[in-house]
Design a protein around this motif. Structure first.
Motif, PDB file in Angstrom:
ATOM      1  N   LEU A  41      64.829  52.636  19.627  1.00  0.00           N
ATOM      2  CA  LEU A  41      64.392  52.121  18.335  1.00  0.00           C
ATOM      3  C   LEU A  41      65.525  51.413  17.615  1.00  0.00           C
ATOM      4  CD1 LEU A  41      62.260  52.078  15.972  1.00  0.00           C
ATOM      5  CD2 LEU A  41      63.294  54.230  15.223  1.00  0.00           C
ATOM      6  N   HIS A  42      65.207  50.224  17.092  1.00  0.00           N
ATOM      7  CA  HIS A  42      66.163  49.419  16.329  1.00  0.00           C
ATOM      8  C   HIS A  42      65.373  48.711  15.229  1.00  0.00           C
ATOM      9  CE1 HIS A  42      69.509  46.774  15.418  1.00  0.00           C
ATOM     10  NE2 HIS A  42      68.791  45.705  15.709  1.00  0.00           N
ATOM     11  N   THR A  43      66.018  48.317  14.163  1.00  0.00           N
ATOM     12  CA  THR A  43      65.353  47.513  13.133  1.00  0.00           C
ATOM     13  C   THR A  43      66.218  46.305  12.801  1.00  0.00           C
ATOM     14  OG1 THR A  43      66.374  48.723  11.285  1.00  0.00           O
ATOM     15  CG2 THR A  43      64.250  49.539  12.105  1.00  0.00           C
ATOM     16  N   ARG A  44      65.574  45.263  12.295  1.00  0.00           N
ATOM     17  CA  ARG A  44      66.304  44.080  11.845  1.00  0.00           C
ATOM     18  C   ARG A  44      65.583  43.506  10.632  1.00  0.00           C
ATOM     19  NH1 ARG A  44      64.969  40.119  17.016  1.00  0.00           N
ATOM     20  NH2 ARG A  44      62.698  40.211  16.873  1.00  0.00           N
ATOM     21  N   GLU A  45      66.279  42.710   9.862  1.00  0.00           N
ATOM     22  CA  GLU A  45      65.685  42.117   8.671  1.00  0.00           C
ATOM     23  C   GLU A  45      64.551  41.176   9.079  1.00  0.00           C
ATOM     24  OE1 GLU A  45      66.555  42.850   5.296  1.00  0.00           O
ATOM     25  OE2 GLU A  45      67.340  44.490   6.532  1.00  0.00           O
ATOM     26  N   ALA A  46      63.450  41.252   8.354  1.00  0.00           N
ATOM     27  CA  ALA A  46      62.276  40.455   8.710  1.00  0.00           C
ATOM     28  C   ALA A  46      62.169  39.164   7.908  1.00  0.00           C
ATOM     29  CB  ALA A  46      61.013  41.289   8.502  1.00  0.00           C
ATOM     30  N   LEU A  47      62.827  39.094   6.754  1.00  0.00           N
ATOM     31  CA  LEU A  47      62.667  37.957   5.862  1.00  0.00           C
ATOM     32  C   LEU A  47      63.988  37.223   5.640  1.00  0.00           C
ATOM     33  CD1 LEU A  47      60.535  39.736   3.108  1.00  0.00           C
ATOM     34  CD2 LEU A  47      59.682  38.203   4.898  1.00  0.00           C
ATOM     35  N   PRO A  48      63.923  35.930   5.438  1.00  0.00           N
ATOM     36  CA  PRO A  48      65.138  35.206   5.023  1.00  0.00           C
ATOM     37  C   PRO A  48      65.653  35.777   3.708  1.00  0.00           C
ATOM     38  CG  PRO A  48      63.413  33.662   5.677  1.00  0.00           C
ATOM     39  CD  PRO A  48      62.773  35.018   5.617  1.00  0.00           C
ATOM     40  N   THR A  49      66.941  35.777   3.519  1.00  0.00           N
ATOM     41  CA  THR A  49      67.523  36.373   2.311  1.00  0.00           C
ATOM     42  C   THR A  49      67.130  35.624   1.042  1.00  0.00           C
ATOM     43  OG1 THR A  49      69.528  35.066   2.677  1.00  0.00           O
ATOM     44  CG2 THR A  49      69.490  37.314   3.564  1.00  0.00           C
ATOM     45  N   ASP A  50      66.734  34.359   1.168  1.00  0.00           N
ATOM     46  CA  ASP A  50      66.375  33.559  -0.007  1.00  0.00           C
ATOM     47  C   ASP A  50      64.851  33.357  -0.113  1.00  0.00           C
ATOM     48  OD1 ASP A  50      66.122  31.963   2.210  1.00  0.00           O
ATOM     49  OD2 ASP A  50      66.966  30.165   1.275  1.00  0.00           O
ATOM     50  N   MET A  51      64.079  34.322   0.399  1.00  0.00           N
ATOM     51  CA  MET A  51      62.622  34.170   0.415  1.00  0.00           C
ATOM     52  C   MET A  51      62.005  34.332  -0.970  1.00  0.00           C
ATOM     53  SD  MET A  51      60.526  33.396   2.757  1.00  0.00           S
ATOM     54  CE  MET A  51      58.863  32.848   2.385  1.00  0.00           C
ATOM     55  N   ALA A  52      62.639  35.111  -1.834  1.00  0.00           N
ATOM     56  CA  ALA A  52      62.114  35.314  -3.185  1.00  0.00           C
ATOM     57  C   ALA A  52      62.241  34.027  -3.999  1.00  0.00           C
ATOM     58  CB  ALA A  52      62.864  36.448  -3.866  1.00  0.00           C
ATOM     59  N   PRO A  53      61.319  33.803  -4.963  1.00  0.00           N
ATOM     60  CA  PRO A  53      60.181  34.655  -5.302  1.00  0.00           C
ATOM     61  C   PRO A  53      59.003  34.447  -4.338  1.00  0.00           C
ATOM     62  CG  PRO A  53      60.221  32.750  -6.744  1.00  0.00           C
ATOM     63  CD  PRO A  53      61.452  32.652  -5.893  1.00  0.00           C
ATOM     64  N   LEU A  54      58.403  35.545  -3.948  1.00  0.00           N
ATOM     65  CA  LEU A  54      57.283  35.543  -3.013  1.00  0.00           C
ATOM     66  C   LEU A  54      56.217  36.477  -3.563  1.00  0.00           C
ATOM     67  CD1 LEU A  54      56.053  34.927  -0.139  1.00  0.00           C
ATOM     68  CD2 LEU A  54      57.285  36.954   0.662  1.00  0.00           C
ATOM     69  N   LEU A  55      55.002  35.972  -3.759  1.00  0.00           N
ATOM     70  CA  LEU A  55      53.908  36.786  -4.261  1.00  0.00           C
ATOM     71  C   LEU A  55      53.196  37.458  -3.092  1.00  0.00           C
ATOM     72  CD1 LEU A  55      52.043  37.707  -6.592  1.00  0.00           C
ATOM     73  CD2 LEU A  55      50.659  35.667  -6.139  1.00  0.00           C
ATOM     74  N   VAL A  56      53.154  38.792  -3.094  1.00  0.00           N
ATOM     75  CA  VAL A  56      52.515  39.556  -2.023  1.00  0.00           C
ATOM     76  C   VAL A  56      51.155  40.030  -2.494  1.00  0.00           C
ATOM     77  CG1 VAL A  56      52.732  41.531  -0.467  1.00  0.00           C
ATOM     78  CG2 VAL A  56      54.780  40.305  -1.221  1.00  0.00           C
ATOM     79  N   LEU A  57      50.106  39.671  -1.759  1.00  0.00           N
ATOM     80  CA  LEU A  57      48.744  40.087  -2.083  1.00  0.00           C
ATOM     81  C   LEU A  57      48.306  41.132  -1.066  1.00  0.00           C
ATOM     82  CD1 LEU A  57      47.170  36.577  -2.808  1.00  0.00           C
ATOM     83  CD2 LEU A  57      48.163  38.185  -4.436  1.00  0.00           C
ATOM     84  N   ASP A  58      48.534  42.398  -1.382  1.00  0.00           N
ATOM     85  CA  ASP A  58      48.194  43.491  -0.471  1.00  0.00           C
ATOM     86  C   ASP A  58      47.243  44.437  -1.196  1.00  0.00           C
ATOM     87  OD1 ASP A  58      47.998  45.554   1.328  1.00  0.00           O
ATOM     88  OD2 ASP A  58      50.145  45.710   1.712  1.00  0.00           O
TER      89      ASP A  58
ATOM     90  N   SER B  68      58.656  56.305  12.348  1.00  0.00           N
ATOM     91  CA  SER B  68      60.101  56.435  12.131  1.00  0.00           C
ATOM     92  C   SER B  68      60.718  55.062  11.913  1.00  0.00           C
ATOM     93  CB  SER B  68      60.763  57.121  13.329  1.00  0.00           C
ATOM     94  OG  SER B  68      60.303  58.445  13.478  1.00  0.00           O
ATOM     95  N   GLY B  69      60.291  54.095  12.706  1.00  0.00           N
ATOM     96  CA  GLY B  69      60.810  52.736  12.564  1.00  0.00           C
ATOM     97  C   GLY B  69      60.497  52.144  11.200  1.00  0.00           C
ATOM     98  N   LEU B  70      59.272  52.363  10.698  1.00  0.00           N
ATOM     99  CA  LEU B  70      58.911  51.862   9.371  1.00  0.00           C
ATOM    100  C   LEU B  70      59.762  52.512   8.286  1.00  0.00           C
ATOM    101  CD1 LEU B  70      55.003  51.720   9.584  1.00  0.00           C
ATOM    102  CD2 LEU B  70      56.567  49.781   9.333  1.00  0.00           C
ATOM    103  N   ALA B  71      60.048  53.805   8.451  1.00  0.00           N
ATOM    104  CA  ALA B  71      60.884  54.497   7.463  1.00  0.00           C
ATOM    105  C   ALA B  71      62.287  53.896   7.440  1.00  0.00           C
ATOM    106  CB  ALA B  71      60.944  55.988   7.783  1.00  0.00           C
TER     107      ALA B  71
END
Length: 525
Positions: A206-223, A354-357
């Motif tokens: 198990l490994h994780t990495r950043e999913a978004l570009p660091t300058d992605m904000a502002p980003l409106l999330v509709l969840d 665990s990965g999501l955490a």
């Protein structure tokens, strides 16, 4: 609910506002299929928008070049592949009028980190390809495979630095799994990973990495299920950059939920398929004039949950509709159905929770996580899936801030914690216990087998009724079908009421006949 309507109304306004003609909008979607629906609902003209995906057929929905279209529809996967961890501002593929788009909208789930995994099986799959393309790398992967399998669960190991992985070409003949595994190996190269148990003797790195570009904000999330997911709470506690907007609370007092305290994962369905199917069919038959929606697993092994349920339904079957996990989001096709059965629990592998955490907390995988933190993520994901599934039906409706009347039936193990969280996920709902009906066995073949056995028993109380005889009498060509019927809990109960049991006759290694209790061949009365 209503986020899509809000989005489409906004798109209508922005394209017809002359004051905002230079404002570019990009909408990141989880599914390509959503694009056509949004275009239609927003009533956009072809020169108002462009589509940018890896699918030329979808891109052809509008002839407008990306740079000239005020509204751009694309997929979340395109952001990942085009930015590749770099800057969004520098990624010209998404530009409008040669500059970065100001308004960015993300539809559905967003996680700040990506869970990257490689199982011991995945490493094994890489070997034949690497053996042909890069022998030294293949030897390294083989050593890594042995190290991964032998590493204790929960331990941390460091992946060797693999050189030259990015230069390897994968043809379309190899399929997507090889490309995914090479990408995961490259992401882990030279980094620590946590080893977790998989299925059987399988181990998962198990490994994780950043999913978004660091300058992605502002980003409106509709969840729509953002309120019930623990991933956002974890992000909020341990990271920066997430802002929760004011919500519009909904009253779920018109929703009644009946809970059957029974496991409903694939293992439970494998062991209790007929019992669970009978209970679901019983509640469907209790409202013979109303439509129903059943949410379940896709077909697996030899089990088709829809087929099993319909075998036991004695009223009109054409009023029962089915949707599987994975297809339980982003559809309004069932919005008028007032009765829902959540027939199975959708579970991710333990290592995924665990990965999501780790991904949402921003912690490196070589740090320990509290067991409670992973448990909270797991329960939040249950809430997310249940909320999305149930809100396909009439409960998604809005009557002055109150949901439309709906009755739901859940099958969930007590240990899952789902029952206790329902009132939080659906504020104001009524939660009651769904008590098993113990209805008699249904199904033409099962009934035919029992009727034949009962007739033979009446004709000759001491008869030895061979399985083969039963098969021939009722027209069962496959012995496995009779075996499945024999294992059914309801069948065995009725067999006992007939005073019969299974027994081995002749030189067989297992049971091959039905005989009465205390039969003379067992040693006399």
């Amino acid at each position: 609910m209503g986020k899509t309507t809000a989005l489409t109304q906004f798109l209508k306004e922005v394209v017809r506002s002359s004051d905002h003609a230079d404002v570019g909008v990009v909408v990141f979607l989880s599914r390509k299929a959503e694009i056509e629906r949004l275009v239609e609902e927003a009533n956009l003209r072809p020169d108002d928008f462009a589509v940018y995906t890896a699918d030329d057929e979808y891109n052809a929905i509008s002839p407008t070049p990306v740079n000239d279209a005020q509204v751009l529809f694309t997929t979340q996967q395109m952001l990942t592949s085009r930015c590749k961890g770099g800057s969004f501002e520098q990624c010209s593929a998404f530009y409008y009028l040669h500059r970065v788009r100001d308004v960015r909208v993300w539809d559905e789930t967003l996680e700040p980190g990506e869970v990257v995994t490689l199982s011991s099986d995945d490493l094994g799959e890489l070997l034949p390809y690497l053996r042909r393309m890069a022998v030294t790398t293949a030897d390294q992967v083989q050593d890594l495979l042995g190290k991964t399998v032998s590493a204790p669960s929960g331990s941390v190991i460091t992946i060797p630095a693999f050189e030259g992985l990015t230069g390897l070409r994968v043809s379309s003949d190899h399929g997507g799994s090889l490309r995914r595994n090479l990408d995961a190996l490259a992401a882990m190269s030279g980094r620590p990973v946590r080893i977790l148990p998989g299925q059987g003797k399988q181990k998962v790195a198990l490994h994780t990495r950043e999913a978004l570009p660091t300058d992605m904000a502002p980003l409106l999330v509709l969840d729509a299920s953002g309120r019930v997911r623990e991933t956002y709470n974890c992000w909020n506690r341990h990271r920066t950059g997430l802002v929760r907007l004011r919500s519009a609370p909904k009253d779920y007092s018109a929703l009644t939920v009946h809970v059957f305290d029974q496991g409903s994962g694939k293992d439970s369905w494998t062991k209790n398929d007929d019992r669970l199917a009978v209970e679901i069919a019983t509640v469907i038959d209790s409202k013979p004039d109303e439509p129903w929606l059943v949410v379940s697993h896709k077909d697996f092994v030899s089990i088709s949950i829809p087929k099993l349920i319909l075998e036991h339904v004695t009223t009109a079957r054409d009023r029962v509709q089915f949707v599987t996990w994975g297809q339980h989001t982003a559809t309004n096709a069932f919005a008028d159905i007032p009765n829902v059965v959540i027939a199975s629990t959708y579970c991710l592998p333990d290592w995924q929770y665990s990965g999501l955490a780790y991904a949402c907390s921003g912690r490196p995988v070589n740090q320990e996580l509290a067991h409670s933190a992973v448990g909270a993520i797991r329960l939040g994901e249950h809430g997310h899936n249940i909320y999305q599934a149930l809100c396909r039906a009439s409960v998604r409706g809005n009557d002055g801030g109150r949901c439309k009347p709906c009755t739901a039936y859940f099958i969930a193990a007590k240990a899952s914690g789902i029952r206790d969280k329902l009132a939080d996920w659906f504020p104001g709902c009524q939660v009651t216990t769904w008590s098993p009906s113990r209805r008699r066995l249904q199904g033409q073949k099962k009934r035919a087998v029992l009727d034949y056995i009962a007739t033979r028993r009446a004709e000759d109380p001491d008869a030895v009724i061979l399985f083969k005889e039963v098969q021939e009498a009722v027209g069962i060509s496959d012995r496995k079908q009779l075996t499945k019927i024999r294992k059914c809990e309801h069948f065995r109960a009725e067999l006992t009421e007939l005073g019969l049991q299974e027994h081995m006759t002749g030189n067989r290694k297992g049971a091959n006949a039905f005989i009465r209790f205390f039969h003379p061949i067992l040693g006399g009365d």
